[in-house]
Design a protein around this motif. Structure first.
Motif, PDB file in Angstrom:
ATOM      1  N   PHE A 111      22.531  47.020  63.240  1.00  0.00           N
ATOM      2  CA  PHE A 111      21.360  46.209  62.879  1.00  0.00           C
ATOM      3  C   PHE A 111      21.089  45.181  63.968  1.00  0.00           C
ATOM      4  O   PHE A 111      21.995  44.450  64.365  1.00  0.00           O
ATOM      5  CB  PHE A 111      21.603  45.484  61.548  1.00  0.00           C
ATOM      6  CG  PHE A 111      21.806  46.424  60.388  1.00  0.00           C
ATOM      7  CD1 PHE A 111      20.735  46.816  59.598  1.00  0.00           C
ATOM      8  CD2 PHE A 111      23.069  46.937  60.098  1.00  0.00           C
ATOM      9  CE1 PHE A 111      20.916  47.687  58.535  1.00  0.00           C
ATOM     10  CE2 PHE A 111      23.254  47.812  59.042  1.00  0.00           C
ATOM     11  CZ  PHE A 111      22.179  48.190  58.256  1.00  0.00           C
ATOM     12  N   GLU A 112      19.856  45.149  64.421  1.00  0.00           N
ATOM     13  CA  GLU A 112      19.505  44.137  65.412  1.00  0.00           C
ATOM     14  C   GLU A 112      18.992  42.889  64.701  1.00  0.00           C
ATOM     15  O   GLU A 112      18.282  42.997  63.715  1.00  0.00           O
ATOM     16  CB  GLU A 112      18.395  44.663  66.328  1.00  0.00           C
ATOM     17  CG  GLU A 112      18.920  45.653  67.346  1.00  0.00           C
ATOM     18  CD  GLU A 112      17.794  46.433  67.991  1.00  0.00           C
ATOM     19  OE1 GLU A 112      16.665  45.912  68.041  1.00  0.00           O
ATOM     20  OE2 GLU A 112      18.064  47.568  68.404  1.00  0.00           O
ATOM     21  N   ASP A 113      19.332  41.756  65.225  1.00  0.00           N
ATOM     22  CA  ASP A 113      18.804  40.478  64.734  1.00  0.00           C
ATOM     23  C   ASP A 113      18.982  40.286  63.230  1.00  0.00           C
ATOM     24  O   ASP A 113      18.077  39.815  62.550  1.00  0.00           O
ATOM     25  CB  ASP A 113      17.295  40.349  65.044  1.00  0.00           C
ATOM     26  CG  ASP A 113      17.040  40.487  66.524  1.00  0.00           C
ATOM     27  OD1 ASP A 113      17.942  40.103  67.297  1.00  0.00           O
ATOM     28  OD2 ASP A 113      15.962  40.984  66.884  1.00  0.00           O
ATOM     29  N   LEU A 114      20.095  40.715  62.693  1.00  0.00           N
ATOM     30  CA  LEU A 114      20.300  40.531  61.253  1.00  0.00           C
ATOM     31  C   LEU A 114      20.963  39.175  61.025  1.00  0.00           C
ATOM     32  O   LEU A 114      22.104  38.963  61.421  1.00  0.00           O
ATOM     33  CB  LEU A 114      21.179  41.665  60.710  1.00  0.00           C
ATOM     34  CG  LEU A 114      21.457  41.626  59.221  1.00  0.00           C
ATOM     35  CD1 LEU A 114      20.170  41.772  58.428  1.00  0.00           C
ATOM     36  CD2 LEU A 114      22.408  42.749  58.832  1.00  0.00           C
ATOM     37  N   ASP A 115      20.200  38.276  60.415  1.00  0.00           N
ATOM     38  CA  ASP A 115      20.703  36.920  60.171  1.00  0.00           C
ATOM     39  C   ASP A 115      21.219  36.860  58.730  1.00  0.00           C
ATOM     40  O   ASP A 115      20.431  36.843  57.784  1.00  0.00           O
ATOM     41  CB  ASP A 115      19.553  35.927  60.400  1.00  0.00           C
ATOM     42  CG  ASP A 115      19.983  34.498  60.105  1.00  0.00           C
ATOM     43  OD1 ASP A 115      21.160  34.293  59.716  1.00  0.00           O
ATOM     44  OD2 ASP A 115      19.134  33.598  60.246  1.00  0.00           O
ATOM     45  N   PHE A 116      22.551  36.855  58.573  1.00  0.00           N
ATOM     46  CA  PHE A 116      23.148  36.882  57.229  1.00  0.00           C
ATOM     47  C   PHE A 116      22.618  35.753  56.349  1.00  0.00           C
ATOM     48  O   PHE A 116      22.462  35.911  55.140  1.00  0.00           O
ATOM     49  CB  PHE A 116      24.677  36.744  57.324  1.00  0.00           C
ATOM     50  CG  PHE A 116      25.383  38.024  57.689  1.00  0.00           C
ATOM     51  CD1 PHE A 116      24.740  39.029  58.401  1.00  0.00           C
ATOM     52  CD2 PHE A 116      26.705  38.216  57.329  1.00  0.00           C
ATOM     53  CE1 PHE A 116      25.398  40.205  58.739  1.00  0.00           C
ATOM     54  CE2 PHE A 116      27.375  39.385  57.656  1.00  0.00           C
ATOM     55  CZ  PHE A 116      26.722  40.381  58.367  1.00  0.00           C
ATOM     56  N   SER A 117      22.356  34.611  56.972  1.00  0.00           N
ATOM     57  CA  SER A 117      21.988  33.438  56.159  1.00  0.00           C
ATOM     58  C   SER A 117      20.636  33.623  55.460  1.00  0.00           C
ATOM     59  O   SER A 117      20.300  32.893  54.540  1.00  0.00           O
ATOM     60  CB  SER A 117      21.962  32.180  57.021  1.00  0.00           C
ATOM     61  OG  SER A 117      20.850  32.251  57.890  1.00  0.00           O
ATOM     62  N   THR A 118      19.854  34.610  55.899  1.00  0.00           N
ATOM     63  CA  THR A 118      18.534  34.809  55.267  1.00  0.00           C
ATOM     64  C   THR A 118      18.589  35.867  54.165  1.00  0.00           C
ATOM     65  O   THR A 118      17.579  36.156  53.533  1.00  0.00           O
ATOM     66  CB  THR A 118      17.491  35.260  56.306  1.00  0.00           C
ATOM     67  OG1 THR A 118      17.917  36.524  56.835  1.00  0.00           O
ATOM     68  CG2 THR A 118      17.326  34.253  57.426  1.00  0.00           C
ATOM     69  N   ILE A 119      19.771  36.455  53.962  1.00  0.00           N
ATOM     70  CA  ILE A 119      19.832  37.544  52.974  1.00  0.00           C
ATOM     71  C   ILE A 119      20.655  37.113  51.762  1.00  0.00           C
ATOM     72  O   ILE A 119      21.846  36.827  51.855  1.00  0.00           O
ATOM     73  CB  ILE A 119      20.393  38.824  53.611  1.00  0.00           C
ATOM     74  CG1 ILE A 119      19.419  39.230  54.717  1.00  0.00           C
ATOM     75  CG2 ILE A 119      20.544  39.932  52.569  1.00  0.00           C
ATOM     76  CD1 ILE A 119      19.733  40.490  55.403  1.00  0.00           C
ATOM     77  N   GLN A 120      19.976  37.085  50.652  1.00  0.00           N
ATOM     78  CA  GLN A 120      20.551  36.537  49.416  1.00  0.00           C
ATOM     79  C   GLN A 120      20.077  37.405  48.260  1.00  0.00           C
ATOM     80  O   GLN A 120      18.897  37.778  48.212  1.00  0.00           O
ATOM     81  CB  GLN A 120      19.995  35.105  49.265  1.00  0.00           C
ATOM     82  CG  GLN A 120      20.185  34.435  47.945  1.00  0.00           C
ATOM     83  CD  GLN A 120      21.346  33.444  47.977  1.00  0.00           C
ATOM     84  OE1 GLN A 120      21.619  32.855  49.020  1.00  0.00           O
ATOM     85  NE2 GLN A 120      22.032  33.297  46.862  1.00  0.00           N
ATOM     86  N   ILE A 121      20.972  37.708  47.340  1.00  0.00           N
ATOM     87  CA  ILE A 121      20.537  38.422  46.127  1.00  0.00           C
ATOM     88  C   ILE A 121      19.554  37.509  45.394  1.00  0.00           C
ATOM     89  O   ILE A 121      19.808  36.305  45.260  1.00  0.00           O
ATOM     90  CB  ILE A 121      21.744  38.743  45.221  1.00  0.00           C
ATOM     91  CG1 ILE A 121      22.780  39.572  45.987  1.00  0.00           C
ATOM     92  CG2 ILE A 121      21.285  39.483  43.971  1.00  0.00           C
ATOM     93  CD1 ILE A 121      24.120  39.686  45.285  1.00  0.00           C
ATOM     94  N   GLN A 122      18.459  38.082  44.914  1.00  0.00           N
ATOM     95  CA  GLN A 122      17.411  37.222  44.321  1.00  0.00           C
ATOM     96  C   GLN A 122      17.901  36.482  43.083  1.00  0.00           C
ATOM     97  O   GLN A 122      18.371  37.122  42.126  1.00  0.00           O
ATOM     98  CB  GLN A 122      16.210  38.071  43.929  1.00  0.00           C
ATOM     99  CG  GLN A 122      15.154  38.093  45.007  1.00  0.00           C
ATOM    100  CD  GLN A 122      13.853  38.644  44.449  1.00  0.00           C
ATOM    101  OE1 GLN A 122      13.376  38.240  43.397  1.00  0.00           O
ATOM    102  NE2 GLN A 122      13.291  39.587  45.165  1.00  0.00           N
ATOM    103  N   PRO A 123      17.799  35.158  43.097  1.00  0.00           N
ATOM    104  CA  PRO A 123      18.295  34.384  41.952  1.00  0.00           C
ATOM    105  C   PRO A 123      17.357  34.455  40.745  1.00  0.00           C
ATOM    106  O   PRO A 123      16.178  34.772  40.880  1.00  0.00           O
ATOM    107  CB  PRO A 123      18.352  32.955  42.493  1.00  0.00           C
ATOM    108  CG  PRO A 123      17.363  32.920  43.600  1.00  0.00           C
ATOM    109  CD  PRO A 123      17.259  34.312  44.165  1.00  0.00           C
TER     110      PRO A 123
END
Ligand code: FES
Ligand SMILES: [Fe+2]
Length: 352
Positions: A111-123
């Protein structure tokens, strides 16, 4: 003139779909009890209409809810209930912490440019009252306390700590009945004389008192004088001569008794199928002093509910009749039904 809903509202898949999207995605729904998730990492899933939700204990007494859907490509993250220290998606093994934040993925170099901090299970919004956990799928600004609209104060009349209830029995029924017929039958007591003359003979039918608050129905059911005298003798620590019952729109029916509390959850499965889950709780005091075994309650509840289901199945059949209608509603004793129609009409445009 039809004072009720047109018959097709009880079987049309389009109406059901609309109800799922409007009512069931925009209301606070009862999910579980806080005591169902005692430890950090305990989780359970709840199907709110067509939506699957995870409720998870974060530790420090904090519970959160989120959609049971992986942000990668939409797989369900967990099934049923259990305990975990992280959530691992069964499809491609993306790993989330208990707050739903992405923490790890296999072969991250793909994965290119995958920023973990932007991926969250929808609350999902979660709040509690009296040990009840509720969720609301909408980003509603209406708090749970506003939504309950005094129902919690009503229940406080049952002079026991609601937080301390202990589950003692649970079972369910799946019936070929639209969920609204089950609710309508619950919120009126006009049928007690005809359907339950024996099975509910502990209650004084003539003096049942129904009021409404917010979207809900409050139903105070007095015991007969004989029953109350008997209760005073056998359960002297229980001074209450009312069974506090009621319906919290859209999915919870609460019934108090001198021996226990029962929660009935309405789970719509399809336009013509509904599951009714029955869960019985007792306080410590009731548990140590109760003379009624939970198996016996099941027999009593079963009797009452089979009497109700039989007539609801009949209505479900007759909803297809050209002659189906609601011509009149009784003052007081069918007040809950008129209120239910009014609440439904806030969500649905009723067309005849
Ligand atoms: S769908 Fe969950 S990791 Fe791919
Ligand atoms: Fe009934």
């Amino acid at each position: 003139m039809n004072m009720g809903l047109p018959g097709y509202y009880y079987y049309d898949p389009k109406i059901f779909e609309l109800e799922m999207k409007t009512i069931w995605c925009n209301s606070w729904q009862w999910v579980a009890r806080v005591s169902d998730l005692p430890k950090k990492g305990d989780y359970l899933t709840y199907e709110a209409g067509e939506q699957s939700i995870i409720v998870i204990n974060q530790g420090n007494g904090q519970l959160i809810a989120m959609h049971n859907v992986c942000p990668h490509r939409g797989a369900s993250l967990v099934q049923g209930k259990g305990n975990c220290h992280q959530l691992v998606c069964p499809y491609h093994a993306w790993v989330y912490n208990l707050e739903g934040q992405l923490k790890n993925i296999p072969q991250a170099n793909l994965f290119e440019d995958l920023d973990f901090s932007t991926i969250q299970i929808q609350p999902v919004q979660l709040d509690t009252w009296g040990g009840f956990i509720f969720v609301n799928l909408a980003n509603s600004s209406e708090s749970l306390s506003d939504y309950l609209a005094g129902f919690s104060d009503y229940l406080k009349q049952y002079n026991h700590p609601w937080e301390d209830l202990i589950e003692v029995a649970r079972w369910s029924y799946t019936e070929a009945i639209n969920w609204k017929f089950i609710v309508e039958n619950y919120v009126e007591d006009y049928h007690f004389n005809t359907l339950h003359p024996k099975s509910l003979d502990l209650f004084d039918f003539k003096n049942v008192y129904t009021t409404t608050s917010g979207r809900h129905c409050l139903i105070e059911v007095p015991y007969t004088q004989e029953e109350f005298a008997d209760l005073k003798l056998s359960l002297p620590w229980e001074p209450q001569n009312f069974s506090y019952q009621g319906y919290i729109f859209p999915n919870l029916m609460v019934n108090t008794d001198n021996h226990h509390v029962s929660l009935w959850r309405v789970v719509p499965i399809s336009p013509i199928s509904t599951r009714l889950e029955i869960i019985i709780y007792q306080t410590k005091m009731q548990l140590s002093n109760s003379f009624r075994a939970s198996e016996k309650w099941k027999i009593i509840f079963d009797q009452v509910l089979q009497e109700d289901f039989a007539i609801c199945r009949n209505l479900q059949k007759n909803a297809h009749s050209m002659a189906y209608q609601v011509s009149h509603l009784a003052r007081m004793r069918e007040l809950g039904i008129a209120h239910f129609y009014k609440v439904l009409s806030e969500f649905l445009v009723i067309s005849y």
